[in-house]
Write a protein that holds these residues in place. Structure first.
Motif, PDB file in Angstrom:
ATOM      1  N   GLU A 130       0.566   6.889   4.390  1.00 40.87           N
ATOM      2  CA  GLU A 130      -0.670   6.688   4.472  1.00 40.87           C
ATOM      3  C   GLU A 130      -1.448   7.551   3.250  1.00 40.87           C
ATOM      4  O   GLU A 130      -2.102   7.435   2.429  1.00 40.87           O
ATOM      5  CB  GLU A 130      -1.402   6.595   5.553  1.00 40.87           C
ATOM      6  CG  GLU A 130      -3.034   6.317   5.288  1.00 40.87           C
ATOM      7  CD  GLU A 130      -3.582   6.333   6.832  1.00 40.87           C
ATOM      8  OE1 GLU A 130      -5.119   6.024   6.637  1.00 40.87           O
ATOM      9  OE2 GLU A 130      -3.064   6.255   7.783  1.00 40.87           O
TER      10      GLU A 130
ATOM     11  N   GLN B  17      -3.826   7.596  -5.276  1.00 42.03           N
ATOM     12  CA  GLN B  17      -4.942   6.985  -5.658  1.00 42.03           C
ATOM     13  C   GLN B  17      -6.140   8.134  -6.057  1.00 42.03           C
ATOM     14  O   GLN B  17      -7.346   7.704  -6.521  1.00 42.03           O
ATOM     15  CB  GLN B  17      -5.379   5.932  -4.746  1.00 42.03           C
ATOM     16  CG  GLN B  17      -4.285   4.845  -4.627  1.00 42.03           C
ATOM     17  CD  GLN B  17      -4.786   4.035  -3.415  1.00 42.03           C
ATOM     18  OE1 GLN B  17      -5.548   3.133  -3.750  1.00 42.03           O
ATOM     19  NE2 GLN B  17      -4.129   4.007  -2.181  1.00 42.03           N
TER      20      GLN B  17
ATOM     21  N   GLU C 140       0.931  -1.287   0.096  1.00 45.07           N
ATOM     22  CA  GLU C 140       0.009  -0.135  -0.030  1.00 45.07           C
ATOM     23  C   GLU C 140       0.852   1.379  -0.153  1.00 45.07           C
ATOM     24  O   GLU C 140       0.457   2.178  -0.661  1.00 45.07           O
ATOM     25  CB  GLU C 140      -0.834  -0.123   1.236  1.00 45.07           C
ATOM     26  CG  GLU C 140      -1.724   1.265   1.107  1.00 45.07           C
ATOM     27  CD  GLU C 140      -2.765   1.316   0.364  1.00 45.07           C
ATOM     28  OE1 GLU C 140      -3.478   2.154  -0.065  1.00 45.07           O
ATOM     29  OE2 GLU C 140      -3.143   0.221  -0.483  1.00 45.07           O
TER      30      GLU C 140
ATOM     31  N   LYS D 287       2.297   2.609  -3.285  1.00 44.46           N
ATOM     32  CA  LYS D 287       1.484   3.186  -4.174  1.00 44.46           C
ATOM     33  C   LYS D 287       1.867   4.666  -4.201  1.00 44.46           C
ATOM     34  O   LYS D 287       1.742   5.433  -5.388  1.00 44.46           O
ATOM     35  CB  LYS D 287       0.100   3.097  -3.682  1.00 44.46           C
ATOM     36  CG  LYS D 287      -0.354   1.472  -4.050  1.00 44.46           C
ATOM     37  CD  LYS D 287      -2.026   1.510  -3.420  1.00 44.46           C
ATOM     38  CE  LYS D 287      -2.455  -0.239  -3.738  1.00 44.46           C
ATOM     39  NZ  LYS D 287      -3.755  -0.075  -3.242  1.00 44.46           N
TER      40      LYS D 287
ATOM     41  N   ALA E 148       0.067   7.669  -0.140  1.00 39.09           N
ATOM     42  CA  ALA E 148      -0.580   6.498  -0.769  1.00 39.09           C
ATOM     43  C   ALA E 148      -2.153   7.028  -1.415  1.00 39.09           C
ATOM     44  O   ALA E 148      -2.707   6.719  -2.452  1.00 39.09           O
ATOM     45  CB  ALA E 148      -0.732   5.311  -0.146  1.00 39.09           C
TER      46      ALA E 148
END
Length: 202
Positions: free
Chosen positions: A151, A158, A121, A124, A154
């Protein structure tokens, strides 16, 4: 294409508008730190492809008795803290934007040695081009934990869109003006990333 065009246009305009500030900062660095005035380091770009990032120097090259560089927070001088407080040390990265290596907005490029340490994750963050400012920078910058920072990186990768980029650029003005989150406790920026903070096996 819209994001790429915005990067080139805004970076070019900022260089034209801020060239007196850039030259003045370069002079300050040259007088205080000597040569070279630029800090160069290979960082991972889009999909982890290496590129050389440019920054104005903010630290001395002081070493211990064994010739090893002292910790960053010790080598960071008052002048260096001032440059970081106003984000003046980041200005040379506008040239990285013009070269297509950086975007104005994106996850900050970290160290090459961190690449194998990310969870699936966290990795990414490299699905998009790194940036001068980003979603993590406007939500705590270096004052947050690695888990929180990665976090947010990522999440941005997205959800990236033109509207979100404009929001981040606007929020960045306030973050810089208030000089928030410049460093973590006892570190010039962040402590060394030790590895996966979630989904750890074994």
């Amino acid at each position: 294409m819209v994001k790429k065009s915005m990067d080139y246009i805004v970076a070019g305009l900022l260089l034209l508008m801020l060239w007196p500030v850039i030259l003045g900062t370069a002079l300050i660095v040259r007088i205080h730190f000597g040569a070279p005035i630029l800090f160069r380091q290979v960082r991972p770009g889009l999909h982890g492809k290496p590129f050389e990032i440019l920054k104005f120097r903010t630290m001395t090259n002081a070493t211990d008795d064994e010739g090893q560089l002292l910790p960053d927070y010790i080598r960071l001088t008052g002048v260096g803290r001032f440059l970081r407080k106003l984000s003046l040390d980041e200005l040379p990265q506008l040239f990285n934007v013009l070269k297509g290596e950086l975007s104005l907005v994106g996850p900050r490029p970290l160290l090459m040695e961190y690449l194998p340490l990310y969870t699936e994750e966290q990795a990414k963050r490299h699905l998009v081009k790194p940036g001068i400012t980003g979603w993590a920078q406007v939500h705590g910058r270096n004052a947050m934990t690695w888990e929180e920072r990665l976090e947010r990186d990522a999440w941005y990768a997205q959800h990236q869109c033109f509207r979100l980029d404009l929001k981040i650029l606007w929020m960045t003005i306030g973050v810089v003006a208030k000089s928030k989150g410049i460093s973590n406790d006892n570190h010039a920026t962040m402590p060394v990333f030790q590895g996966k903070t979630t989904n750890l096996e074994g």
